[in-house]
Design an enzyme around this catalytic site. Structure first.
Site, PDB file in Angstrom:
ATOM      1  NE  ARG A   1      -8.475   6.773  10.037  1.00  0.00           N
ATOM      2  CZ  ARG A   1      -8.534   6.322   8.786  1.00  0.00           C
ATOM      3  NH1 ARG A   1      -7.570   6.565   7.925  1.00  0.00           N
ATOM      4  NH2 ARG A   1      -9.562   5.598   8.375  1.00  0.00           N
TER       5      ARG A   1
ATOM      6  CB  THR B   1      -0.914   0.017   1.245  1.00  0.00           C
ATOM      7  OG1 THR B   1      -1.495   1.310   1.418  1.00  0.00           O
ATOM      8  CG2 THR B   1      -0.130  -0.302   2.524  1.00  0.00           C
ATOM      9  CG  ASP B   2      -1.292   4.945  -0.790  1.00  0.00           C
ATOM     10  OD1 ASP B   2      -1.746   4.285   0.165  1.00  0.00           O
ATOM     11  OD2 ASP B   2      -1.972   5.785  -1.421  1.00  0.00           O
ATOM     12  CD  GLU B   3      -3.017   3.764   4.737  1.00  0.00           C
ATOM     13  OE1 GLU B   3      -2.710   3.775   5.924  1.00  0.00           O
ATOM     14  OE2 GLU B   3      -4.194   3.785   4.335  1.00  0.00           O
TER      15      GLU B   3
ATOM     16  CE1 TYR C   1      -3.445  -2.289   6.006  1.00  0.00           C
ATOM     17  CE2 TYR C   1      -3.196   0.038   5.472  1.00  0.00           C
ATOM     18  CZ  TYR C   1      -3.348  -1.278   5.069  1.00  0.00           C
ATOM     19  OH  TYR C   1      -3.386  -1.578   3.729  1.00  0.00           O
TER      20      TYR C   1
ATOM     21  CE  LYS D   1      -0.333  -4.491   3.187  1.00  0.00           C
ATOM     22  NZ  LYS D   1      -0.819  -5.811   2.699  1.00  0.00           N
TER      23      LYS D   1
HETATM   24  P1  NAD Z   1     -10.172  -6.671   2.715  1.00  0.00           P
HETATM   25  O1  NAD Z   1     -10.105  -6.323   4.165  1.00  0.00           O
HETATM   26  O2  NAD Z   1     -11.406  -6.391   1.943  1.00  0.00           O
HETATM   27  O3  NAD Z   1      -9.868  -8.230   2.549  1.00  0.00           O
HETATM   28  C1  NAD Z   1      -8.880  -8.905   3.255  1.00  0.00           C
HETATM   29  C2  NAD Z   1      -9.085 -10.410   3.058  1.00  0.00           C
HETATM   30  O4  NAD Z   1      -8.009 -11.103   3.732  1.00  0.00           O
HETATM   31  C3  NAD Z   1     -10.384 -10.945   3.647  1.00  0.00           C
HETATM   32  O5  NAD Z   1     -11.002 -11.812   2.721  1.00  0.00           O
HETATM   33  C4  NAD Z   1      -9.941 -11.708   4.882  1.00  0.00           C
HETATM   34  O6  NAD Z   1     -10.787 -12.801   5.222  1.00  0.00           O
HETATM   35  C5  NAD Z   1      -8.561 -12.179   4.469  1.00  0.00           C
HETATM   36  N1  NAD Z   1      -7.665 -12.443   5.613  1.00  0.00           N
HETATM   37  C6  NAD Z   1      -7.423 -11.633   6.679  1.00  0.00           C
HETATM   38  N2  NAD Z   1      -6.560 -12.215   7.508  1.00  0.00           N
HETATM   39  C7  NAD Z   1      -6.242 -13.428   6.975  1.00  0.00           C
HETATM   40  C8  NAD Z   1      -5.364 -14.483   7.362  1.00  0.00           C
HETATM   41  N3  NAD Z   1      -4.675 -14.429   8.496  1.00  0.00           N
HETATM   42  N4  NAD Z   1      -5.259 -15.558   6.554  1.00  0.00           N
HETATM   43  C9  NAD Z   1      -5.973 -15.621   5.404  1.00  0.00           C
HETATM   44  N5  NAD Z   1      -6.817 -14.675   4.983  1.00  0.00           N
HETATM   45  C10 NAD Z   1      -6.943 -13.577   5.759  1.00  0.00           C
HETATM   46  O7  NAD Z   1      -8.914  -5.967   2.072  1.00  0.00           O
HETATM   47  P2  NAD Z   1      -8.738  -5.236   0.654  1.00  0.00           P
HETATM   48  O8  NAD Z   1      -9.177  -3.836   0.775  1.00  0.00           O
HETATM   49  O9  NAD Z   1      -9.266  -6.100  -0.419  1.00  0.00           O
HETATM   50  O10 NAD Z   1      -7.138  -5.212   0.568  1.00  0.00           O
HETATM   51  C11 NAD Z   1      -6.436  -6.311  -0.003  1.00  0.00           C
HETATM   52  C12 NAD Z   1      -4.953  -6.028   0.059  1.00  0.00           C
HETATM   53  O11 NAD Z   1      -4.660  -4.831  -0.629  1.00  0.00           O
HETATM   54  C13 NAD Z   1      -4.425  -5.826   1.484  1.00  0.00           C
HETATM   55  O12 NAD Z   1      -3.162  -6.443   1.569  1.00  0.00           O
HETATM   56  C14 NAD Z   1      -4.326  -4.324   1.632  1.00  0.00           C
HETATM   57  O13 NAD Z   1      -3.299  -3.982   2.544  1.00  0.00           O
HETATM   58  C15 NAD Z   1      -3.966  -3.921   0.211  1.00  0.00           C
HETATM   59  N6  NAD Z   1      -4.387  -2.570  -0.201  1.00  0.00           N
HETATM   60  C16 NAD Z   1      -5.669  -2.148  -0.033  1.00  0.00           C
HETATM   61  C17 NAD Z   1      -6.059  -0.877  -0.486  1.00  0.00           C
HETATM   62  C18 NAD Z   1      -7.459  -0.359  -0.329  1.00  0.00           C
HETATM   63  O14 NAD Z   1      -7.697   0.816  -0.592  1.00  0.00           O
HETATM   64  N7  NAD Z   1      -8.436  -1.180   0.066  1.00  0.00           N
HETATM   65  C19 NAD Z   1      -5.110  -0.064  -1.107  1.00  0.00           C
HETATM   66  C20 NAD Z   1      -3.801  -0.529  -1.256  1.00  0.00           C
HETATM   67  C21 NAD Z   1      -3.467  -1.787  -0.810  1.00  0.00           C
HETATM   68  O1  TDX Z   2     -15.644   7.330   8.650  1.00  0.00           O
HETATM   69  C1  TDX Z   2     -14.681   7.779   8.005  1.00  0.00           C
HETATM   70  N1  TDX Z   2     -14.526   9.123   7.913  1.00  0.00           N
HETATM   71  C2  TDX Z   2     -13.492   9.710   7.251  1.00  0.00           C
HETATM   72  O2  TDX Z   2     -13.386  10.936   7.201  1.00  0.00           O
HETATM   73  C3  TDX Z   2     -13.714   6.926   7.349  1.00  0.00           C
HETATM   74  C4  TDX Z   2     -13.834   5.434   7.415  1.00  0.00           C
HETATM   75  C5  TDX Z   2     -12.680   7.539   6.677  1.00  0.00           C
HETATM   76  N2  TDX Z   2     -12.536   8.880   6.647  1.00  0.00           N
HETATM   77  C6  TDX Z   2     -11.378   9.476   5.953  1.00  0.00           C
HETATM   78  C7  TDX Z   2     -10.050   8.941   6.432  1.00  0.00           C
HETATM   79  C8  TDX Z   2      -9.177   9.026   5.196  1.00  0.00           C
HETATM   80  O3  TDX Z   2      -8.615  10.318   5.079  1.00  0.00           O
HETATM   81  O4  TDX Z   2     -11.457   9.100   4.576  1.00  0.00           O
HETATM   82  C9  TDX Z   2     -10.159   8.799   4.044  1.00  0.00           C
HETATM   83  C10 TDX Z   2     -10.167   7.370   3.547  1.00  0.00           C
HETATM   84  O5  TDX Z   2     -10.308   6.520   4.666  1.00  0.00           O
HETATM   85  P1  TDX Z   2     -10.288   4.928   4.540  1.00  0.00           P
HETATM   86  O6  TDX Z   2     -11.337   4.514   3.564  1.00  0.00           O
HETATM   87  O7  TDX Z   2     -10.342   4.363   5.913  1.00  0.00           O
HETATM   88  O8  TDX Z   2      -8.883   4.673   3.838  1.00  0.00           O
HETATM   89  P2  TDX Z   2      -7.372   5.033   4.259  1.00  0.00           P
HETATM   90  O9  TDX Z   2      -7.245   5.200   5.712  1.00  0.00           O
HETATM   91  O10 TDX Z   2      -6.930   6.187   3.396  1.00  0.00           O
HETATM   92  O11 TDX Z   2      -6.651   3.664   3.818  1.00  0.00           O
HETATM   93  C11 TDX Z   2      -7.035   3.003   2.584  1.00  0.00           C
HETATM   94  O12 TDX Z   2      -6.068   3.192   1.581  1.00  0.00           O
HETATM   95  C12 TDX Z   2      -4.863   2.501   1.693  1.00  0.00           C
HETATM   96  C13 TDX Z   2      -7.284   1.525   2.809  1.00  0.00           C
HETATM   97  O13 TDX Z   2      -8.217   1.340   3.863  1.00  0.00           O
HETATM   98  C14 TDX Z   2      -6.031   0.781   3.093  1.00  0.00           C
HETATM   99  O14 TDX Z   2      -6.286  -0.620   3.183  1.00  0.00           O
HETATM  100  C15 TDX Z   2      -5.063   1.029   1.969  1.00  0.00           C
HETATM  101  O15 TDX Z   2      -3.856   0.411   2.258  1.00  0.00           O
END
Ligand code: NAD
Ligand code: TDX
Length: 347
Positions: A273, A126-128, A150, A154
């Site tokens: 947050r 992730t970019d985080e 988090y 990562k």
């Molecule tokens: P998500 O939370 O929707 O899904 C995570 C999945 O992992 C779930 O199906 C869960 O059951 C499974 N899981 C959790 N712990 C586990 C374990 N110990 N063993 C096996 N399975 C397990 O997440 P997402 O948003 O789809 O993100 C997927 C990946 O992409 C993550 O690695 C996250 O860090 C990365 N990512 C997400 C975002 C975003 O904006 N959502 C952005 C950049 C990177």
């Molecule tokens: O209730 C909320 N109110 C609010 O203002 C929530 C849930 C979020 N926010 C803000 C926080 C962030 O600035 O919105 C922005 C986006 O929040 P999230 O959806 O929680 O994402 P973020 O924290 O930016 O992280 C996401 O991007 C990188 C994903 O959850 C991560 O899994 C990924 O790695």
């Protein structure tokens, strides 16, 4: 590449990747391995249930013996790891599971993968990991400055991937995606939470001033980015996958409300947050040089997403029960109450 273990693919991005890979590459076998935590959902994979090149196995990536058994059972040659605890707010409330999955789990996958003779290991990151980026754009060689538990978990997983490449010569690739959105995203993240709450005319808890900047990437573009990195990425390298679409949170929410035809008075500014990063922004020239190109622009992708949540209430109403409601109360009850005191007319 023939037998690909896709871990964590019952979640949001992993399931989109599995659905795409099963159809695009009929000659690959796609074995999904997922613990089915609160975020895992087999409904996300029902579209490919009947495909002959898809299998599902339930398990934890940190369970060494189970992982070993699955690698042997399917003669796995490639691992793509999506499995993670992925929500920043939950990592502030309780980081234990983040260390278990995002650090220890990645290590177990690498270690068992190496012993099994895996030919390719892709870690979805992730970019985080770059932390708050006040100005400019993160490039792949920038240092890690993670700010939430988090992001730190990562970063820890990524460092282990690097170590297995350098120490053991494992063929690894890392992708770092930006804020991803689209269908099947668990309604704890900003967009799916706010879309589904707005459909029910409930207040939208915007943290702080809402002027934080995120770079929004449509899920299908994230998936093709991972596909390109998997097939063409250089071993040992990391690749940013950016949406190249920076927006203030408040503007994203206003655009969403307009699409839904709901009033901006639903927005409630609530206490921020803890440790909230102000801005993420990445440069993705390195992945583009491998041939990746985004297909979606933001207005189009946002409209598709809003429409999907309107059309698929069956999917998210089932989730917004039980444990979800407990989490929602813990995360938002005090915040919304505090906002009520500050903004009494803002109902
Ligand atoms: P998500 O939370 O929707 O899904 C995570 C999945 O992992 C779930 O199906 C869960 O059951 C499974 N899981 C959790 N712990 C586990 C374990 N110990 N063993 C096996 N399975 C397990 O997440 P997402 O948003 O789809 O993100 C997927 C990946 O992409 C993550 O690695 C996250 O860090 C990365 N990512 C997400 C975002 C975003 O904006 N959502 C952005 C950049 C990177
Ligand atoms: O209730 C909320 N109110 C609010 O203002 C929530 C849930 C979020 N926010 C803000 C926080 C962030 O600035 O919105 C922005 C986006 O929040 P999230 O959806 O929680 O994402 P973020 O924290 O930016 O992280 C996401 O991007 C990188 C994903 O959850 C991560 O899994 C990924 O790695």
């Amino acid at each position: 590449m023939k037998n690909i273990l896709v871990t964590g693919a019952a979640g949001f991005i992993g399931s989109a990747f599995a659905r795409y890979m099963v159809k695009k590459y009929p000659h690959y076998n796609i074995i999904v391995y997922d613990k089915l935590t609160y975020a895992g959902n087999l409904n996300n994979l029902s579209e490919i249930d009947d495909e002959g090149n898809y299998r599902f196995e339930r398990g934890d990536i940190a369970a060494r013996d189970v992982v070993r058994g699955i690698l042997q059972k399917y003669d796995i040659d490639t691992i793509v790891n999506f499995a993670a605890e992925s929500h920043v707010d939950r990592s502030i409330l309780n980081p234990d599971a983040f260390i278990h999955t995002d650090v220890v789990g990645v290590y177990i996958l690498l270690d068992e993968g190496r012993k099994h003779g895996i030919e390719r290991f892709l870690q979805v990151s992730t970019d985080e990991v770059y932390g708050d980026v006040e100005t400019g754009y993160s490039t792949e060689d920038d240092r890690f400055l993670p700010n939430s538990p988090y992001a730190a978990s990562k970063a820890g997983g990524e460092l282990m991937v690097r170590a297995y490449h350098v120490t053991h010569g494992m063929n690894t690739v890392i992708t770092r995606g930006s804020n991803t959105f689209g269908p099947y995203q668990y309604p704890e993240k900003l967009l799916p939470l706010f879309i589904t709450e707005a459909i029910d005319n409930r207040p939208l808890p915007l943290y702080g001033d809402g002027m934080q900047v995120r770079d929004w990437l449509y899920v299908d573009d994230h998936v093709t980015g991972i596909d390109v990195a998997l097939h063409h990425g250089v071993a040992g390298e990391a690749y940013n996958i950016a949406g190249e679409n920076e927006q203030h949170n408040i503007d994203v929410i206003k655009a969403m409300l307009k699409l839904l035809g709901k009033p901006e008075t639903l927005i409630k500014h609530v206490p921020d947050r803890e440790g909230h990063d102000r801005r993420y922004a990445m440069n993705c020239d390195k992945l583009r040089a491998l041939g990746w190109q985004r297909q979606y622009d933001f207005p189009q992708a946002l409209a598709l997403t809003v429409q999907w949540y309107q059309d698929n209430e069956w999917w998210w109403r089932e989730i917004k029960t039980g444990e979800y409601l407990e989490y929602f109360k813990r995360q938002y009850a005090d915040r919304l109450a505090a906002a009520d005191q500050d903004q009494p007319n803002n109902h």
